[in-house]
Design a protein around this motif. Structure first.
Motif, mmCIF file in Angstrom:
data_model
loop_
_atom_site.group_PDB
_atom_site.id
_atom_site.type_symbol
_atom_site.label_atom_id
_atom_site.label_comp_id
_atom_site.label_asym_id
_atom_site.label_seq_id
_atom_site.Cartn_x
_atom_site.Cartn_y
_atom_site.Cartn_z
ATOM 1 N N GLU A 379 -0.117 66.222 75.122
ATOM 2 C CA GLU A 379 1.000 65.652 75.892
ATOM 3 C C GLU A 379 1.535 63.938 75.442
ATOM 4 O O GLU A 379 0.904 63.179 75.813
ATOM 5 C CB GLU A 379 0.473 65.494 77.768
ATOM 6 C CG GLU A 379 -0.254 66.833 77.413
ATOM 7 C CD GLU A 379 0.715 68.006 78.126
ATOM 8 O OE1 GLU A 379 2.210 67.730 77.941
ATOM 9 O OE2 GLU A 379 0.521 69.176 77.634
ATOM 10 N N ASP A 380 3.104 64.027 74.662
ATOM 11 C CA ASP A 380 3.730 63.200 75.326
ATOM 12 C C ASP A 380 4.038 62.478 75.598
ATOM 13 O O ASP A 380 4.404 63.407 77.039
ATOM 14 C CB ASP A 380 4.709 63.940 74.007
ATOM 15 C CG ASP A 380 4.743 64.173 72.539
ATOM 16 O OD1 ASP A 380 4.359 63.401 72.055
ATOM 17 O OD2 ASP A 380 4.255 65.562 72.494
ATOM 18 N N PHE A 381 4.387 60.920 76.261
ATOM 19 C CA PHE A 381 5.345 60.700 77.248
ATOM 20 C C PHE A 381 5.438 59.459 76.467
ATOM 21 O O PHE A 381 5.522 58.639 75.729
ATOM 22 C CB PHE A 381 4.411 60.039 78.287
ATOM 23 C CG PHE A 381 3.002 58.658 78.480
ATOM 24 C CD1 PHE A 381 3.376 57.562 78.030
ATOM 25 C CD2 PHE A 381 1.457 59.723 77.287
ATOM 26 C CE1 PHE A 381 2.453 56.778 77.670
ATOM 27 C CE2 PHE A 381 0.843 58.502 76.549
ATOM 28 C CZ PHE A 381 0.907 56.678 76.741
ATOM 29 N N MET A 382 6.668 58.847 77.001
ATOM 30 C CA MET A 382 7.862 58.226 76.470
ATOM 31 C C MET A 382 7.678 56.762 76.947
ATOM 32 O O MET A 382 7.725 56.495 78.156
ATOM 33 C CB MET A 382 9.518 58.419 77.253
ATOM 34 C CG MET A 382 9.926 59.200 76.347
ATOM 35 S SD MET A 382 8.617 61.151 76.507
ATOM 36 C CE MET A 382 8.927 61.555 78.537
ATOM 37 N N VAL A 383 7.521 55.694 76.329
ATOM 38 C CA VAL A 383 6.662 54.438 76.677
ATOM 39 C C VAL A 383 8.096 53.404 76.088
ATOM 40 O O VAL A 383 8.396 52.617 76.419
ATOM 41 C CB VAL A 383 6.558 53.954 75.978
ATOM 42 C CG1 VAL A 383 4.645 54.891 76.455
ATOM 43 C CG2 VAL A 383 6.086 54.165 74.036
ATOM 44 N N GLY A 384 9.301 53.327 75.427
ATOM 45 C CA GLY A 384 10.267 52.970 74.199
ATOM 46 C C GLY A 384 11.316 52.612 75.146
ATOM 47 O O GLY A 384 11.876 53.765 76.402
ATOM 48 N N THR A 385 11.797 51.292 75.670
ATOM 49 C CA THR A 385 12.838 50.607 76.471
ATOM 50 C C THR A 385 13.664 49.790 75.260
ATOM 51 O O THR A 385 13.599 49.405 73.814
ATOM 52 C CB THR A 385 12.114 49.792 77.005
ATOM 53 O OG1 THR A 385 11.466 48.851 76.937
ATOM 54 C CG2 THR A 385 10.996 50.575 78.145
ATOM 55 N N ALA A 386 14.342 49.729 75.881
ATOM 56 C CA ALA A 386 15.220 48.433 75.004
ATOM 57 C C ALA A 386 15.306 47.560 75.054
ATOM 58 O O ALA A 386 16.172 46.722 73.408
ATOM 59 C CB ALA A 386 17.064 48.822 75.746
ATOM 60 N N ASP A 387 14.245 46.714 75.644
ATOM 61 C CA ASP A 387 13.786 45.375 75.479
ATOM 62 C C ASP A 387 12.326 45.904 74.529
ATOM 63 O O ASP A 387 11.910 44.441 74.747
ATOM 64 C CB ASP A 387 13.407 44.415 76.659
ATOM 65 C CG ASP A 387 12.355 45.461 77.108
ATOM 66 O OD1 ASP A 387 12.064 46.414 77.184
ATOM 67 O OD2 ASP A 387 11.688 44.880 78.733
ATOM 68 N N MET A 388 12.908 46.654 74.245
ATOM 69 C CA MET A 388 10.592 46.474 73.226
ATOM 70 C C MET A 388 10.271 46.565 72.091
ATOM 71 O O MET A 388 11.983 46.602 71.589
ATOM 72 C CB MET A 388 10.350 48.067 73.351
ATOM 73 C CG MET A 388 9.072 48.535 72.640
ATOM 74 S SD MET A 388 8.575 49.866 72.684
ATOM 75 C CE MET A 388 7.656 50.075 74.182
ATOM 76 N N ASP A 389 9.121 45.175 71.420
ATOM 77 C CA ASP A 389 9.514 44.626 69.850
ATOM 78 C C ASP A 389 8.655 45.590 69.886
ATOM 79 O O ASP A 389 6.666 45.646 70.175
ATOM 80 C CB ASP A 389 9.283 42.990 70.352
ATOM 81 C CG ASP A 389 10.804 42.346 70.401
ATOM 82 O OD1 ASP A 389 12.036 43.128 70.635
ATOM 83 O OD2 ASP A 389 10.620 41.291 71.301
ATOM 84 N N ILE A 390 8.341 45.305 68.541
ATOM 85 C CA ILE A 390 6.408 46.968 67.603
ATOM 86 C C ILE A 390 6.933 45.986 66.545
ATOM 87 O O ILE A 390 7.775 45.681 66.278
ATOM 88 C CB ILE A 390 6.920 47.956 67.322
ATOM 89 C CG1 ILE A 390 7.270 48.682 69.180
ATOM 90 C CG2 ILE A 390 5.313 48.502 67.226
ATOM 91 C CD1 ILE A 390 7.919 50.305 68.245
ATOM 92 N N ASP A 391 5.865 44.677 66.137
ATOM 93 C CA ASP A 391 5.206 44.632 65.501
ATOM 94 C C ASP A 391 3.907 45.177 64.873
ATOM 95 O O ASP A 391 3.641 45.496 65.235
ATOM 96 C CB ASP A 391 4.546 42.752 65.882
ATOM 97 C CG ASP A 391 5.535 41.667 66.031
ATOM 98 O OD1 ASP A 391 6.088 42.250 65.311
ATOM 99 O OD2 ASP A 391 5.282 41.331 67.238
ATOM 100 N N GLY A 392 4.425 45.030 63.060
ATOM 101 C CA GLY A 392 2.771 45.573 62.517
ATOM 102 C C GLY A 392 2.120 44.208 62.244
ATOM 103 O O GLY A 392 2.938 43.599 61.334
#
Length: 410
Positions: A379-392
Motif C-alpha cells: 500500500e503506497d502512501f504519499m510523503v513528498g512536500t515542497a520543502d522536502m530535502d533528500i540526501d543520498g
C-alpha cells in the motif's frame, strides 16, 4: 463531444498498446466496475483489433460491495473465492496480460467496521499470493488505469455543478496521462526515456541510504547493497515491454527491511479500500513501524499495519519531483494511482522482487534473507512536500544532495 470521444479512443489505445502492450494471440484479463462498461467495451475492441485471442472481464459493483460490508456475517470476510484466485493464476501461467481499471468511490467503506476491512484484505491477500508474485515479479504484463465514477468525481470536484463533475475528472485524467496531446503513444515513449535516464543515474550511484528531511519528517532509509532502481516501463518474462501504471512519474526501489529509522508524515490523503486515512505520522525503529498517529482513519491504519508481520515494514521507496504534471494540477485525486505520482512516496508491505539482483529467482525465504520485505499487501502512501530535502549517502559516507525543496537536485 467529438474531441471527448477521440480522447477516449486514444486512452483505450494507450492502455492496450503502451500499457499492457497486448501481443498477437495473447489473452487479456480486465477487472473493472460496471460503471465503466462503455469504456471497457472500447478497450476490448482495441485489444481484439491489436490481435488479442480472448478478453475476459471480471466486473465489480460498489453498491454490492457496500451491501456485503453492511449486511453479511463476519465469517464472510475471512474467506476469498479460491476459484477466482486459481483462475487468475491459470491465465498468468498461460501468458495473459492483466488490466485493472480503477474507479472506486473514495468514501465507499466510510463507517464500516475496520475489523471487517482488515479481515477481507488479509483473506484476499493470502488467496492471491501466488498470482501477486506473477505481477510483482513482472512475469506477466500488467497495467493500472482509471475511469471516473460519479462518486469519485464528486469527491475530487465538490464545488462544481453535479452535471459537470465527471467531465472535469475525465479532463484531469486525460491531462495526467498525456491523452490530451496529439500522439500520446509517442509522448509516453519519450517520457519513458526521461524516467530511464533517472534510473540509470541512481543505479550507477548505488547509494547506501537516503535521508529525508521536511516538516514533520526526519527519516533514514538504508538500501540493500544489490538494490535496483526501476521506473517507467519494464519487460515481462517473455521480453515484452509494458508500462504498469498510467500515469507514472516515479523511479523506485526497495528499502532494506530492517534499515528504516526515524519518522515520516503523510502529505496527501491515503485511500485504503474505500476508507480515507489523513494527516498521519509513522515512526520506525530498525525498519519496523513502532508508532502511528492519524487525524482521520487511525483505527483503519492500525489494522492495516497489523495485517501480517510484513505489514509492519516498508517495501518501496519512490522518488517523484514536486514540480511534476499531476502535482502542478493542484488536484487531490483521492486515488493512489494519481496522488502517488504527484509526490515522493513509500509503501507499507511487500517489496517488488524486481528491485534486487536475482530477486525474481528467489523464493520467499531467500528474499527475506536478502533484506526484502514480504507481505500479503502493498500500500503506497504519499510523503513528498515542497520543502522536502533528500540526501543520498554513498558507501564511503559521502553525502550528496538528491532532492532540494521537493525537486531533483541532480
Amino acid at each position: 463531444m467529438a474531441n471527448f470521444q477521440r480522447n477516449l479512443e486514444k486512452y483505450a489505445e494507450l492502455a492496450v498498446k503502451i500499457g499492457v502492450n497486448i501481443q498477437e494471440k495473447q489473452s487479456l484479463y480486465i477487472s473493472a466496475s460496471i460503471s465503466t462498461v462503455e469504456f471497457v467495451r472500447l478497450v476490448t475492441k482495441k485489444a481484439y483489433e491489436a490481435g488479442a485471442k480472448n478478453v475476459h472481464v471480471e466486473w465489480g459493483d460498489d453498491t454490492i460491495t457496500r451491501m456485503k460490508y453492511d449486511l453479511a456475517p463476519d465469517d464472510a470476510f475471512k474467506e476469498f473465492p479460491l476459484w477466482k484466485a486459481q483462475g487468475r493464476e491459470e491465465m498468468a501461467e498461460d501468458g495473459a496480460a492483466f488490466l485493472s481499471i480503477t474507479s472506486t468511490n473514495p468514501d465507499l467503506l466510510q463507517g464500516v467496521n475496520p475489523d471487517r476491512v482488515a479481515a477481507a484484505q488479509k483473506a484476499q491477500g493470502k488467496a492471491l499470493e501466488k498470482f501477486r508474485n506473477y505481477i510483482q515479479s513482472d512475469k506477466v504484463s500488467w497495467t493500472v488505469i482509471a475511469v471516473p465514477s460519479k462518486e469519485w468525481a464528486a469527491k475530487v470536484f465538490p464545488d462544481a455543478k453535479e452535471e459537470e463533475q465527471v467531465g472535469l475528472l475525465w479532463n484531469a485524467i486525460f491531462k495526467a496521462t498525456r491523452v490530451d496531446l496529439e500522439d500520446p503513444v509517442q509522448q509516453w515513449q519519450e517520457h519513458d526515456k526521461t524516467l530511464q535516464a533517472r534510473v540509470k543515474f541512481l543505479n550507477e550511484k548505488k547509494y547506501k541510504a537516503l535521508h529525508y528531511t521536511a516538516s514533520n519528517t526526519d527519516l533514514t532509509i538504508e538500501l540493500p547493497t544489490n538494490h535496483i532502481w526501476l521506473g517507467g516501463g519494464g519487460k515481462n518474462e517473455d521480453g515484452t515491454y509494458f508500462i504498469a501504471n498510467i500515469p507514472t512519474e516515479e523511479v523506485f526501489t526497495m528499502p532494506l527491511k530492517t534499515g528504516v529509522n526515524g519518522y515520516v508524515s503523510s502529505s496527501k490523503p491515503f485511500n485504503y479500500r474505500g476508507n480515507l486515512i489523513e494527516n498521519f505520522t509513522l515512526t520506525f525503529e530498525n525498519g519496523k513501524i513502532v508508532d502511528c498517529k492519524a487525524e482521520k482513519g487511525e483505527e483503519t491504519l492500525k489494522r492495516l499495519i497489523e495485517t501480517d508481520e510484513g505489514s509492519h515494514y516498508l517495501g518501496e521507496v519512490a522518488l517523484v519531483p514536486h514540480d511534476s504534471p499531476i502535482s502542478n494540477s493542484n488536484i487531490i485525486f483521492y486515488n493512489t494511482l494519481f496522488d502517488e505520482n504527484a509526490s515522493n512516496h513509500l509503501a507499507i508491505g511487500s517489496a517488488y522482487p524486481t528491485c534486487i539482483e536475482a530477486g525474481t529467482t528467489m523464493d520467499k525465504e531467500e528474499l527475506e534473507k536478502n533484506g526484502v520485505n514480504t507481505s500479503v499487501l502493498h500500500e503506497d502512501f504519499m510523503v513528498g512536500t515542497a520543502d522536502m530535502d533528500i540526501d543520498g549517502l554513498l558507501p564511503d559516507g559521502t553525502k550528496e544532495p538528491l532532492f532540494r525543496n521537493g525537486n531533483w537536485a541532480i
